[in-house]
Design an enzyme around this catalytic site. Structure first.
Site, PDB file in Angstrom:
ATOM      1  N   GLN A 109     119.448  64.797 -31.632  1.00  0.00           N
ATOM      2  CA  GLN A 109     118.614  63.890 -30.841  1.00  0.00           C
ATOM      3  C   GLN A 109     119.135  62.453 -30.946  1.00  0.00           C
ATOM      4  O   GLN A 109     119.156  61.714 -29.958  1.00  0.00           O
ATOM      5  CB  GLN A 109     117.143  63.975 -31.271  1.00  0.00           C
ATOM      6  N   CYS A 152     120.436  71.126 -24.672  1.00  0.00           N
ATOM      7  CA  CYS A 152     121.462  70.845 -25.680  1.00  0.00           C
ATOM      8  C   CYS A 152     121.769  69.348 -25.651  1.00  0.00           C
ATOM      9  O   CYS A 152     122.543  68.877 -24.807  1.00  0.00           O
ATOM     10  CB  CYS A 152     122.711  71.670 -25.389  1.00  0.00           C
ATOM     11  N   ALA A 153     121.149  68.607 -26.573  1.00  0.00           N
ATOM     12  CA  ALA A 153     121.237  67.141 -26.549  1.00  0.00           C
ATOM     13  C   ALA A 153     122.682  66.667 -26.704  1.00  0.00           C
ATOM     14  O   ALA A 153     123.065  65.652 -26.125  1.00  0.00           O
ATOM     15  CB  ALA A 153     120.354  66.545 -27.654  1.00  0.00           C
ATOM     16  N   PHE A 198     110.354  71.760 -23.427  1.00  0.00           N
ATOM     17  CA  PHE A 198     111.627  71.591 -22.730  1.00  0.00           C
ATOM     18  C   PHE A 198     112.752  71.582 -23.767  1.00  0.00           C
ATOM     19  O   PHE A 198     112.746  70.764 -24.677  1.00  0.00           O
ATOM     20  CB  PHE A 198     111.602  70.262 -21.970  1.00  0.00           C
ATOM     21  N   VAL A 199     113.681  72.495 -23.620  1.00  0.00           N
ATOM     22  CA  VAL A 199     114.810  72.584 -24.563  1.00  0.00           C
ATOM     23  C   VAL A 199     116.100  72.309 -23.806  1.00  0.00           C
ATOM     24  O   VAL A 199     116.336  72.868 -22.728  1.00  0.00           O
ATOM     25  CB  VAL A 199     114.872  73.975 -25.243  1.00  0.00           C
ATOM     26  N   HIS A 236     111.163  75.034 -31.146  1.00  0.00           N
ATOM     27  CA  HIS A 236     111.928  73.790 -30.958  1.00  0.00           C
ATOM     28  C   HIS A 236     110.993  72.588 -30.871  1.00  0.00           C
ATOM     29  O   HIS A 236     109.924  72.665 -30.280  1.00  0.00           O
ATOM     30  CB  HIS A 236     112.769  73.872 -29.675  1.00  0.00           C
ATOM     31  N   PRO A 237     111.427  71.458 -31.432  1.00  0.00           N
ATOM     32  CA  PRO A 237     110.620  70.240 -31.359  1.00  0.00           C
ATOM     33  C   PRO A 237     110.728  69.611 -29.975  1.00  0.00           C
ATOM     34  O   PRO A 237     111.687  69.868 -29.248  1.00  0.00           O
ATOM     35  CB  PRO A 237     111.294  69.328 -32.392  1.00  0.00           C
TER      36      PRO A 237
END
Lengths: 174, 174
Positions: B88, B122-123, B119-120, B67-68
Site C-alpha cells: 500500500q 495488486c497495489a 475492492f482488491v 483483504h484489508p
C-alpha cells in the site's frame, strides 16, 4: 448474542468475531458469511462443517497444518492464539511434568513425520492422560484415518468456540 | 532460495515462510504443501492458483474478505500485515491528501455494501490515480465480474509475494 444479531453483522465484524473458530483459518468464516442468514447456531456450525467437507483432501490437511502442536513450541513461546492457550491450559498441557513434556514432544514428532500434519484433538473434551494415550495410538493409524479423525476434532473445537462466543464473550463484545 | 530448498521445507517452515502469499490465508499455503515436490516457482504458484480456482464461489469471496481496505482502517491503525503495508505504501496509499482519503473511504464503502467483499487490486502494479479510477469503475460492475477480477488480483499479489520471498527475503531467512 442471538442469531439475528449474528445475521446483522457486516462481513468485517463477522470475521473479527468468529474468524478463529477454525484455528488460523479466517477464510472459512469469511466464506460462510455468504450463506447468511443462519436460522440458528447449529445452522452456522453446519455451514462451516459443510464448507470444510467440500474442500479437497489437501485443503483438509491444510486446516490441520494451521493447528499448533499440543504442549509444543507455541505454548512454550507464548505464541498460541488466545483460544488455543485457554484450551491447552484447560487440558493441563501447560502443566506437564518434564517426563510428560518429553514424551509429548517425541510423539508429536513421530506423528508429524508420519502424516505431514499435526495431531489435533479437542483439548476441552479430554484430559492429559487421555490426550497422551490417543496421540500414541494415533501414530499407528493410516493417514486417511488420521486426516478424517483430525477434521472431526476440528469441528468439535469449532462448535465449542462458537458456543463460547455466542453465549458469553460475544454477547459482551458486540 | 531455489526450488529444491523449498521442497525440503517441513510443513511448518513452509507455512511460516509462505503463509501470507495469499493475505491472511495460511490454510491455502498449508494445503498446497501436500502437492510437493514443485518443479519450479511457477509450479508452486500454479498449485496455489489451482487450489483457489477449485474453491466454491463462497470460498473465493472468503479470500477477498480477508483483504484489508486500501487506505483503510488497518493502514491508519498500523494493523496491516507487513506485506500489505509495503504494497500500500508503494502505491502511495499512505500519503493521500485528505480529499483523496475521503474519496477512497467513500468508494470503499459503496463497493463493500454493493458486493459484500472489499475492492482488491495488486497495489504494486498500480499507482494512486489508477487505483482510484479502477475502484470507481468497479463499483458499477456485476458481483460475479468483481469476484473474478478480485481473485485475479489476488493471484498477481501472490505471484509478487512469492517472487520477493524466493528471490530476496526468503534467501536470507533460510
Amino acid at each position: 448474542m442471538d442469531i439475528s444479531a449474528v445475521n446483522a453483522l457486516s462481513y468485517e465484524d463477522f470475521v473479527n468475531t468468529f474468524g478463529n473458530v477454525v484455528e488460523k483459518c479466517p477464510v472459512i468464516t469469511a466464506a460462510v458469511w455468504s450463506r447468511r442468514p443462519f436460522v440458528s447456531l447449529n445452522a452456522l456450525e453446519a455451514a462451516i462443517s459443510d464448507f470444510i467437507d467440500e474442500l479437497p483432501e489437501s485443503g483438509k490437511e491444510g486446516i490441520l497444518r494451521c493447528h499448533p502442536d499440543l504442549a509444543g513450541r507455541d505454548l512454550q513461546r507464548g505464541t498460541l492464539t488466545r483460544e488455543s492457550r485457554q484450551e491447552q491450559a484447560g487440558a493441563g498441557m501447560d502443566a506437564l511434568t518434564s517426563g510428560e513434556t518429553e514424551r509429548m514432544a517425541r510423539l508429536n514428532e513421530v506423528y508429524k513425520k508420519r502424516f505431514g500434519f499435526p495431531f489435533v484433538i479437542c483439548a476441552r473434551m479430554n484430559d492429559k492422560a487421555n490426550i497422551l494415550r490417543q496421540l500414541s495410538e494415533s501414530c499407528q493409524n493410516e493417514r486417511a484415518v488420521e486426516r478424517a479423525r483430525g477434521i472431526e476434532e476440528v469441528k468439535k473445537i469449532c462448535r465449542l468456540r462458537l458456543q463460547s462466543l455466542l453465549l458469553t464473550d460475544g454477547a459482551n463484545k458486540l
